[in-house]
Scaffold this active site. Structure first.
Site, PDB file in Angstrom:
ATOM      1  N   LYS A 188       3.934  -7.678  17.422  1.00 11.07           N
ATOM      2  CA  LYS A 188       4.553  -8.897  16.870  1.00 11.07           C
ATOM      3  C   LYS A 188       4.300 -10.088  17.809  1.00 11.07           C
ATOM      4  O   LYS A 188       4.129 -11.216  17.350  1.00 11.07           O
ATOM      5  CB  LYS A 188       6.054  -8.688  16.664  1.00 11.07           C
ATOM      6  CG  LYS A 188       6.398  -7.667  15.592  1.00 11.07           C
ATOM      7  CD  LYS A 188       6.252  -8.248  14.183  1.00 11.07           C
ATOM      8  CE  LYS A 188       6.676  -7.254  13.129  1.00 11.07           C
ATOM      9  NZ  LYS A 188       6.577  -7.759  11.763  1.00 11.07           N
ATOM     10  N   ARG A 201       6.693  -1.296  10.651  1.00  4.87           N
ATOM     11  CA  ARG A 201       7.827  -2.009  11.240  1.00  4.87           C
ATOM     12  C   ARG A 201       8.754  -1.173  12.113  1.00  4.87           C
ATOM     13  O   ARG A 201       9.856  -1.603  12.434  1.00  4.87           O
ATOM     14  CB  ARG A 201       8.642  -2.662  10.126  1.00  4.87           C
ATOM     15  CG  ARG A 201       8.977  -1.695   8.973  1.00  4.87           C
ATOM     16  CD  ARG A 201      10.430  -1.581   8.726  1.00  4.87           C
ATOM     17  NE  ARG A 201      10.736  -0.907   7.463  1.00  4.87           N
ATOM     18  CZ  ARG A 201      11.518   0.151   7.391  1.00  4.87           C
ATOM     19  NH1 ARG A 201      12.033   0.682   8.479  1.00  4.87           N
ATOM     20  NH2 ARG A 201      11.798   0.697   6.214  1.00  4.87           N
ATOM     21  N   TYR A 261       5.114  -1.468  18.863  1.00  5.36           N
ATOM     22  CA  TYR A 261       5.421  -2.257  17.653  1.00  5.36           C
ATOM     23  C   TYR A 261       5.808  -3.688  18.037  1.00  5.36           C
ATOM     24  O   TYR A 261       5.283  -4.661  17.478  1.00  5.36           O
ATOM     25  CB  TYR A 261       6.561  -1.587  16.859  1.00  5.36           C
ATOM     26  CG  TYR A 261       7.315  -2.576  16.030  1.00  5.36           C
ATOM     27  CD1 TYR A 261       6.775  -3.062  14.845  1.00  5.36           C
ATOM     28  CD2 TYR A 261       8.543  -3.100  16.457  1.00  5.36           C
ATOM     29  CE1 TYR A 261       7.442  -4.028  14.106  1.00  5.36           C
ATOM     30  CE2 TYR A 261       9.211  -4.061  15.726  1.00  5.36           C
ATOM     31  CZ  TYR A 261       8.656  -4.524  14.555  1.00  5.36           C
ATOM     32  OH  TYR A 261       9.307  -5.496  13.837  1.00  5.36           O
ATOM     33  N   HIS A 262       6.760  -3.829  18.964  1.00  4.45           N
ATOM     34  CA  HIS A 262       7.214  -5.174  19.338  1.00  4.45           C
ATOM     35  C   HIS A 262       6.061  -5.989  19.950  1.00  4.45           C
ATOM     36  O   HIS A 262       5.960  -7.194  19.721  1.00  4.45           O
ATOM     37  CB  HIS A 262       8.387  -5.090  20.323  1.00  4.45           C
ATOM     38  CG  HIS A 262       9.686  -4.691  19.681  1.00  4.45           C
ATOM     39  ND1 HIS A 262      10.136  -3.398  19.678  1.00  4.45           N
ATOM     40  CD2 HIS A 262      10.612  -5.404  19.005  1.00  4.45           C
ATOM     41  CE1 HIS A 262      11.314  -3.341  19.044  1.00  4.45           C
ATOM     42  NE2 HIS A 262      11.612  -4.540  18.616  1.00  4.45           N
ATOM     43  N   ASN A 278      22.472   1.094   9.945  1.00  2.00           N
ATOM     44  CA  ASN A 278      22.259   1.959   8.771  1.00  2.00           C
ATOM     45  C   ASN A 278      22.376   3.428   9.149  1.00  2.00           C
ATOM     46  O   ASN A 278      22.958   4.236   8.418  1.00  2.00           O
ATOM     47  CB  ASN A 278      20.884   1.662   8.157  1.00  2.00           C
ATOM     48  CG  ASN A 278      20.823   0.263   7.537  1.00  2.00           C
ATOM     49  OD1 ASN A 278      21.801  -0.484   7.586  1.00  2.00           O
ATOM     50  ND2 ASN A 278      19.692  -0.086   6.961  1.00  2.00           N
ATOM     51  N   ARG A 279      21.837   3.778  10.316  1.00  2.00           N
ATOM     52  CA  ARG A 279      21.937   5.165  10.781  1.00  2.00           C
ATOM     53  C   ARG A 279      23.399   5.563  11.019  1.00  2.00           C
ATOM     54  O   ARG A 279      23.842   6.621  10.556  1.00  2.00           O
ATOM     55  CB  ARG A 279      21.142   5.327  12.095  1.00  2.00           C
ATOM     56  CG  ARG A 279      19.674   5.610  11.871  1.00  2.00           C
ATOM     57  CD  ARG A 279      18.851   5.452  13.113  1.00  2.00           C
ATOM     58  NE  ARG A 279      19.149   6.341  14.242  1.00  2.00           N
ATOM     59  CZ  ARG A 279      18.943   7.652  14.256  1.00  2.00           C
ATOM     60  NH1 ARG A 279      18.473   8.244  13.188  1.00  2.00           N
ATOM     61  NH2 ARG A 279      19.208   8.354  15.351  1.00  2.00           N
ATOM     62  N   THR A 332       9.983 -10.793  15.165  1.00  2.00           N
ATOM     63  CA  THR A 332      11.222 -10.108  15.552  1.00  2.00           C
ATOM     64  C   THR A 332      11.861 -10.779  16.770  1.00  2.00           C
ATOM     65  O   THR A 332      11.156 -11.279  17.651  1.00  2.00           O
ATOM     66  CB  THR A 332      10.934  -8.614  15.841  1.00  2.00           C
ATOM     67  OG1 THR A 332      12.052  -8.053  16.510  1.00  2.00           O
ATOM     68  CG2 THR A 332       9.715  -8.401  16.693  1.00  2.00           C
ATOM     69  N   ASN A 366       0.840  -1.214   0.000  1.00  2.00           N
ATOM     70  CA  ASN A 366       0.000   0.000   0.000  1.00  2.00           C
ATOM     71  C   ASN A 366       0.875   1.264   0.000  1.00  2.00           C
ATOM     72  O   ASN A 366       0.348   2.367   0.146  1.00  2.00           O
ATOM     73  CB  ASN A 366      -0.963   0.009   1.198  1.00  2.00           C
ATOM     74  CG  ASN A 366      -0.238   0.083   2.529  1.00  2.00           C
ATOM     75  OD1 ASN A 366       0.988   0.103   2.571  1.00  2.00           O
ATOM     76  ND2 ASN A 366      -0.997   0.135   3.618  1.00  2.00           N
ATOM     77  N   SER A 391       8.312  -2.026  22.860  1.00  2.00           N
ATOM     78  CA  SER A 391       7.581  -0.916  22.225  1.00  2.00           C
ATOM     79  C   SER A 391       6.226  -1.488  21.821  1.00  2.00           C
ATOM     80  O   SER A 391       6.050  -2.714  21.788  1.00  2.00           O
ATOM     81  CB  SER A 391       8.313  -0.410  20.972  1.00  2.00           C
ATOM     82  OG  SER A 391       8.188  -1.349  19.913  1.00  2.00           O
TER      83      SER A 391
HETATM   84  N1  USQ Z   1      19.853   2.606  18.967  1.00  2.00           N
HETATM   85  C1  USQ Z   1      20.844   3.514  19.298  1.00  2.00           C
HETATM   86  N2  USQ Z   1      21.028   4.578  18.468  1.00  2.00           N
HETATM   87  C2  USQ Z   1      20.304   4.773  17.325  1.00  2.00           C
HETATM   88  C3  USQ Z   1      19.299   3.841  16.998  1.00  2.00           C
HETATM   89  C4  USQ Z   1      19.095   2.780  17.839  1.00  2.00           C
HETATM   90  O1  USQ Z   1      21.538   3.372  20.299  1.00  2.00           O
HETATM   91  O2  USQ Z   1      20.548   5.765  16.634  1.00  2.00           O
HETATM   92  C5  USQ Z   1      19.627   1.425  19.823  1.00  2.00           C
HETATM   93  C6  USQ Z   1      18.200   1.307  20.324  1.00  2.00           C
HETATM   94  O3  USQ Z   1      17.996   2.031  21.509  1.00  2.00           O
HETATM   95  C7  USQ Z   1      18.054  -0.209  20.476  1.00  2.00           C
HETATM   96  C8  USQ Z   1      18.984  -0.776  19.420  1.00  2.00           C
HETATM   97  O4  USQ Z   1      19.852   0.280  19.033  1.00  2.00           O
HETATM   98  O5  USQ Z   1      18.524  -0.605  21.725  1.00  2.00           O
HETATM   99  C9  USQ Z   1      18.280  -1.302  18.192  1.00  2.00           C
HETATM  100  O6  USQ Z   1      17.463  -0.270  17.683  1.00  2.00           O
HETATM  101  P1  USQ Z   1      17.060  -0.202  16.136  1.00  2.00           P
HETATM  102  O7  USQ Z   1      16.381   1.093  15.894  1.00  2.00           O
HETATM  103  O8  USQ Z   1      18.223  -0.576  15.289  1.00  2.00           O
HETATM  104  O9  USQ Z   1      16.060  -1.432  16.011  1.00  2.00           O
HETATM  105  P2  USQ Z   1      14.626  -1.701  16.672  1.00  2.00           P
HETATM  106  O10 USQ Z   1      13.925  -0.456  17.033  1.00  2.00           O
HETATM  107  O11 USQ Z   1      14.798  -2.732  17.734  1.00  2.00           O
HETATM  108  O12 USQ Z   1      13.822  -2.331  15.456  1.00  2.00           O
HETATM  109  C10 USQ Z   1      14.473  -2.911  14.325  1.00  2.00           C
HETATM  110  C11 USQ Z   1      13.464  -2.933  13.189  1.00  2.00           C
HETATM  111  C12 USQ Z   1      12.312  -3.848  13.568  1.00  2.00           C
HETATM  112  C13 USQ Z   1      12.857  -5.215  13.955  1.00  2.00           C
HETATM  113  C14 USQ Z   1      13.887  -5.093  15.063  1.00  2.00           C
HETATM  114  C15 USQ Z   1      14.555  -6.393  15.404  1.00  2.00           C
HETATM  115  O13 USQ Z   1      12.986  -1.619  12.917  1.00  2.00           O
HETATM  116  O14 USQ Z   1      11.403  -3.927  12.486  1.00  2.00           O
HETATM  117  O15 USQ Z   1      11.796  -6.022  14.394  1.00  2.00           O
HETATM  118  O16 USQ Z   1      14.929  -4.206  14.640  1.00  2.00           O
HETATM  119  S1  USQ Z   1      14.958  -6.501  17.125  1.00  2.00           S
HETATM  120  O17 USQ Z   1      15.791  -5.347  17.483  1.00  2.00           O
HETATM  121  O18 USQ Z   1      15.638  -7.765  17.345  1.00  2.00           O
HETATM  122  O19 USQ Z   1      13.702  -6.424  17.862  1.00  2.00           O
END
Ligand code: USQ
Length: 387
Positions: A186, A100, A182-183, A241-242, A144, A32, A180
């Site tokens: 899931k 997501r 979001y989580h 990526n960030r 996730t 979409n 979150s």
């Molecule tokens: N984080 C930082 N700095 C940033 C961005 C994130 O320290 O600039 C930290 C966050 O606080 C977190 C970790 O990095 O502790 C991961 O954050 P993320 O934004 O890379 O990922 P997350 O929000 O957990 O979500 C992403 C995807 C989501 C997927 C998930 C897998 O957006 O769709 O389900 O990763 S998991 O992390 O295993 O839940």
């Protein structure tokens, strides 16, 4: 195989379509286009300019010689979804069509409510379509690793675990704790799928618990026009990526809090490898299978150090910043998840984060000017705790 990808326009959906089509599978996709819209909502955009879906399909034909069928539509629109499933009768449905982003779900209560309705209704409608049209369809559902949270036990790769509660033993669902809304959606998806698997005795499912994915490339991304979207803003971008974009534009790497947050990461290429293996080796009819999907475990702090080193080797001046954590999460914790299913199917990670981030930075460098324009959407703004 005939595969219907829900969410074909996304970061994973598009490269999966290319991979499957190149392997000779018939690929049909629905989207979409909401991620494009929601990214604009927060003032951001993909690092790589994205052709319209119809253009993407043409480019895939031109460069890879493959046919992909695209439909614009919403999986929560049941008549639409049922019509596409009935028309194409796929062997498998890949369900990526969810909101997501954890931060997007935490912007405010309206965004939380939207995420719940969109994700949970979508999953229920997908289950409904499979059960009504053809219960032999294999559902490959993107969950996730975050469903498990960060417990102080080794995370099993199964849905059930034997536990002793108040001195008595029973088989219970592996404890889950979302960090979150979001989580949490899931986790609810898993509950819905498991429940309909149990009561129908028909639903065949692979419920993937995937960690954060990073990367700019897959084997099929051989042209600029075949690139997948790449988000780097505070809402849609994920940590690796960030950090790569931040290294390029001279923004101190946005480590949140202590930086001990530890996750199981994998490259885009390895995510494609894993998804293809799971599709080509489905579970038995009527089986619910859970698969943990990641390649390497790192903390945010370690990732910052890796990106700094990679950036400096490429002549960039990279600083590691420290930001108050906008999220509510454990900043130092135990993390040891199990992974057996994918290796048993032949999965082996082809990419390692330290080498891959260098490639990512090189791929992103030509877009430096475009990335600079979005500098203001990089620092964290979305706070979990509002007061
Ligand atoms: N984080 C930082 N700095 C940033 C961005 C994130 O320290 O600039 C930290 C966050 O606080 C977190 C970790 O990095 O502790 C991961 O954050 P993320 O934004 O890379 O990922 P997350 O929000 O957990 O979500 C992403 C995807 C989501 C997927 C998930 C897998 O957006 O769709 O389900 O990763 S998991 O992390 O295993 O839940």
């Amino acid at each position: 195989m005939k595969v219907l990808i829900l969410g074909i326009d996304g970061y994973l959906g598009w490269p999966l379509a290319l991979r499957l089509a190149r392997r000779g599978h018939e690929v049909i996709g629905i989207d979409n286009l909401s991620t494009r819209k929601f990214s604009q909502e927060v003032g951001a955009d993909s690092a790589f300019p994205l052709p319209e879906p119809e253009e993407r399909v043409k480019e895939a034909k031109k460069h890879l010689g493959v046919d992909i069928t695209f439909y614009k539509g919403d999986v929560t629109d049941y008549p639409f979804l049922k019509e596409i499933v009935s028309k194409h009768k796929p062997d498998a449905i890949v369900h990526f069509a969810e909101q997501r982003s954890a931060p997007y779900s935490m912007i405010d209560m309206d965004h939380s409510v939207f995420t719940v309705i969109n994700n949970e209704v979508g999953t229920l409608r997908v289950i409904q379509a499979i059960l009504e049209v053809d219960p032999t369809i294999h559902l490959l559902k993107m969950g996730t690793m975050g469903e498990y949270g960060t417990p102080s036990f080794n995370i099993p790769e199964s849905i059930y675990v034997d536990a002793i509660v108040n001195g008595m033993k029973d088989r219970i669902i592996v404890p889950r704790k979302g960090s979150s809304i979001y989580h949490i959606t899931k986790i609810h998806d898993t509950d819905f799928i498991l429940y309909f698997n149990e009561i129908s005795k028909e639903l065949t499912v692979t419920d993937i618990m995937q960690g954060p994915v990073y990367g700019t490339r897959t084997e099929e991304i051989i042209e600029e026009t075949l690139r997948t979207r790449f988000d780097f803003d505070e809402v849609w971008g994920t940590v690796v990526n960030r950090f790569c974009v931040e290294a390029i534009i001279g923004q101190p790497l946005t480590v949140y809090g202590k930086g001990g947050q530890t996750r199981g990461f994998l490259s885009l290429e390895d995510s494609m490898q894993a998804l293809t293996l799971l599709l080509e080796h489905p579970p038995k009819q009527g089986e619910y299978r859970v698969a943990n999907q990641f390649a390497e475990i790192y903390s945010v702090r370690q990732i910052a150090q890796i990106v700094k080193k990679a950036g400096e080797e490429l002549g960039l001046d990279v600083q590691i910043g420290n930001y108050p954590n906008p999220r509510v999460e454990a900043e130092e914790h135990y993390y040891n998840p199990e992974i057996k299913i994918l290796p048993s199917l032949g999965f082996y990670p082809k990419k390692r984060l330290p080498e891959e981030v260098k490639i990512m930075i090189k791929d992103l460098l030509p877009y430096k000017e475009r990335l600079e324009r979005y500098r203001h959407v990089i620092p964290p703004k979305t706070k979990w705790r509002k007061k």
